[in-house]
Design a protein around this motif. Sequence first.
Motif, short mmCIF file in Angstrom:
data_model
loop_
_atom_site.label_atom_id
_atom_site.label_comp_id
_atom_site.label_asym_id
_atom_site.label_seq_id
_atom_site.Cartn_x
_atom_site.Cartn_y
_atom_site.Cartn_z
N ARG A 243 0.82 -1.22 0.00
CA ARG A 243 0.00 0.00 0.00
C ARG A 243 0.85 1.26 0.00
O ARG A 243 0.34 2.36 -0.23
N HIS A 244 2.14 1.12 0.28
CA HIS A 244 3.00 2.27 0.51
C HIS A 244 4.04 2.47 -0.58
O HIS A 244 4.42 1.51 -1.26
N ARG A 245 4.48 3.70 -0.69
CA ARG A 245 5.65 4.06 -1.49
C ARG A 245 6.71 4.59 -0.53
O ARG A 245 6.40 5.42 0.34
N VAL A 246 7.94 4.12 -0.67
CA VAL A 246 8.99 4.58 0.23
C VAL A 246 10.15 5.13 -0.58
O VAL A 246 10.60 4.52 -1.55
N GLU A 247 10.61 6.31 -0.20
CA GLU A 247 11.77 6.94 -0.81
C GLU A 247 12.95 6.82 0.16
O GLU A 247 12.85 7.23 1.31
N LEU A 248 14.04 6.26 -0.33
CA LEU A 248 15.22 6.02 0.50
C LEU A 248 16.37 6.90 0.01
O LEU A 248 16.78 6.81 -1.14
N ASP A 249 16.88 7.75 0.89
CA ASP A 249 18.05 8.56 0.57
C ASP A 249 19.31 7.76 0.90
O ASP A 249 19.47 7.29 2.05
N THR A 250 20.20 7.61 -0.08
CA THR A 250 21.46 6.89 0.14
C THR A 250 22.58 7.61 -0.60
O THR A 250 22.34 8.53 -1.38
N THR A 251 23.82 7.17 -0.38
CA THR A 251 24.97 7.72 -1.10
C THR A 251 25.86 6.57 -1.56
O THR A 251 26.09 5.61 -0.82
N VAL A 252 26.37 6.67 -2.78
CA VAL A 252 27.35 5.68 -3.24
C VAL A 252 28.56 5.74 -2.30
O VAL A 252 29.04 6.81 -1.93
N GLY A 253 29.03 4.58 -1.88
CA GLY A 253 30.14 4.53 -0.95
C GLY A 253 29.76 4.75 0.49
O GLY A 253 30.58 4.56 1.39
N GLY A 254 28.51 5.19 0.73
CA GLY A 254 28.08 5.43 2.10
C GLY A 254 28.70 6.65 2.74
O GLY A 254 28.70 6.78 3.96
N ILE A 255 29.24 7.58 1.92
CA ILE A 255 29.85 8.77 2.51
C ILE A 255 28.77 9.79 2.82
O ILE A 255 27.65 9.71 2.33
N GLY A 256 29.11 10.75 3.66
CA GLY A 256 28.17 11.81 3.96
C GLY A 256 28.16 12.16 5.43
O GLY A 256 28.76 11.48 6.27
N GLY A 257 27.47 13.23 5.72
CA GLY A 257 27.35 13.67 7.10
C GLY A 257 27.26 15.17 7.19
O GLY A 257 27.73 15.89 6.33
#
Length: 358
Positions: A243-257
């Motif tokens: 029933r749901h739509r989910v948007e997932l924020d991610t980064t290649v390599g898992g970098i970020g902050g």
Amino acid sequence: MNGLPAITITEEVMREGMQIESAGISVADKIRLLNALSRTGLKRIVVGSFAHPKFTPQMADIDRIIDGLEPVDGVTYLARAFNAKGRERAARHTPPLTQEVDVPRLHCHLSDIFVRRNYNRSQADEIAAWPAIVSRAAESGATAAGIGVGAAFGSNFGDFPGDDAAVRMLQRQATLWDEAGIPVRSVFLSDPMGWVMPHVIDRQLRRIVERWPAIDSVRLHLHDSRGLALTSTYVALRALDERHRVELDTTVGGIGGCPYGGNGRATGMAATEDLVNLLEMMGVDTGVDLDALVEFAWDLERVIGRPVNGQVSKAGPHPVASRAYSTELPVVETMEEARHFRLGMGVIREPRRPWRAS
């Protein structure tokens, strides 16, 4: 896998990832990375943010980077803007940027200290803006609305009000929408300091969809400071359904902050290639080229001058079917040798096979 929500990946490496890296990374390298990212099969890419260079110097050249973009058909290019001036700048680059028309949303951080450090305003300032947002939405004839909380699972600064606080804050927002006669259809949970835990996000999402059954859209922005972002993402997918739509924020390599959250580059996110590998192994066709993501992660390491956090770029996707390793594969010990999954056995400097031949 049956019963899963519809999944959208929003790639944040050029914004969330780059904002914590050196401001000295060249425009040419960023343009090259952005154009390579466009060819990985990802359909939603955030190219950067229109932030004041005093606070985010890594984004000072965003206009030049967008000018160098080679758009790929079918890819939606986005940019984050946090005030009216930023939105005006983004509008000048539309197209190739897309200015998405989202439902009107109320939002508030549960950590007053974090929002002061990151946005130079208070939690009370965020709440004070709600009535005007609701009024404009009602005047425009909005038929759906959103609710959301930041620092939804905890704070590094000791000012987190507890696990029930997220639902209480969401309820305050939903009440205003109810009074305006606008149904709540979406929710946004962000975790800038990496406090998310699987059992907590499972409980929170189940409570949210039970209390507001009309919600059919969920966005999650989860950081990985304690190594739980990918696990929590999996649990979140199982807490929702078709029933749901989910948007997932991610980064290649898992970098970020966020530089104002206290963990710097140690914050990270779930690595896009790790998420794609997980989804593919679950039977979800993502349309993303994992090999291209791995190549991108390797190039990203050269540009930022350090290893990235993701695992699939180190060990490769699960070696099933045609990816199965050769039975002639020698002993593999180093990180460099582990790249044989893409580069072949030639990367193994001293091939050894100390076992008996079968």
